[in-house]
Design an enzyme around this catalytic site. Sequence first.
Site: not given
Ligand code: NDP
Ligand code: OXD
Length: 313
Positions: A276, A228
């Site tokens: 993006h 993000r």
């Molecule tokens: P998940 O919810 O599966 O994973 C999030 C991870 O981040 C978890 O391991 C979590 O820890 C960790 N986390 C959250 N908060 C913290 C913190 N404060 N400190 C340390 N670690 C933290 O999400 P996804 O993997 O499915 O997706 C991640 C992000 O990717 C989405 O939220 C989205 O913003 C972005 N995205 C971007 C896209 C693009 O096209 N650019 C497409 C799709 C997604 P824990 O495991 O301990 O909970």
């Molecule tokens: C998502 C993205 O969060 O496209 O799926 O960024």
Amino acid sequence: MLLVHLSDVNEADWISRLAALLGDYPIVSRNDRFNPDDIRYVFVWKPLENAFEGLNNLKAILSLGAGVDALLRHPNLPRSVPIVRFVEDDLTRCMSDYVVANVTMHHRCFTRYRRDQRARNWSQYYPPAARNTCVGIMGMGVLGQDAAKRLLALGFEVRGWSRSPKDMQGVESFSGPDQFEKFLGGTDILVDLLPLTPETENILNYEMFLKLRRGRLRDGPVIINAARGGHQVEADIVRALGDGTLGAASLDVFQTEPLPPDSPLWELDNCYITPHIAAISSPQSGAAYFANVVLDHEAGKPLLNVVDVERGY
Ligand code: NDP
Ligand code: OXD
């Protein structure tokens, strides 16, 4: 009944694919006439302010986005209704493709050799082996863990940072704020796959870049943000790319999207900008995911991939 409320994407395509998979289960768009009391599921992307108005019998909100930060900021979000986010193999694979492409490009010093090519300069420098290059992944959820697997297979040293510790073979796990500096101190290429929450906002800043390992990648550590734009302080990235604190950056997301034409990031030859597109929630594979969410839940099964609203992801 399922209500589809998707802005900025091909809503008609989603509806026709969902309808084909839902059989007799009724589906409507916001332009159709329907009784709001009949709506049990609403499928949203960039919902308008009145999107949830009158939907008093909702069982779940389905989020087209894998990230739900924008949805959670919706002023009229019904806070007690569970949110199911998008988790699907094609999206995960696409994200790992993006990560692998950018990690390998930076590992093999693409910026340096492109500069040399332009200057017709023949200067031999051998990048370190993959096993001597450490990729640190922030966010070891669905996407981070898959990217880690793919990078391990290519021979990289991989470490991950998350809120809770992870037990993944071959990946050194760091967790919580206390272990953040240690995590950064051994990272040559930093991959951001965190959700956007109050804790992760502006996490990619100059102070943090100074903590990354120096010396392994000759032109300096690298950051890759596919998560993000709210994570990154863009003025700090510009400064760090200019003064050598960072060797290069790959950015798929931005504080403001589309990235404004006057952003200095456009000009930097060690900044790799994509609009993006790292991974998309595509109707081809996504319709089956959301149709199953509805049909399974109607059949009495529990909802999967439910967002923890308090945690913010
Ligand atoms: P998940 O919810 O599966 O994973 C999030 C991870 O981040 C978890 O391991 C979590 O820890 C960790 N986390 C959250 N908060 C913290 C913190 N404060 N400190 C340390 N670690 C933290 O999400 P996804 O993997 O499915 O997706 C991640 C992000 O990717 C989405 O939220 C989205 O913003 C972005 N995205 C971007 C896209 C693009 O096209 N650019 C497409 C799709 C997604 P824990 O495991 O301990 O909970
Ligand atoms: C998502 C993205 O969060 O496209 O799926 O960024």
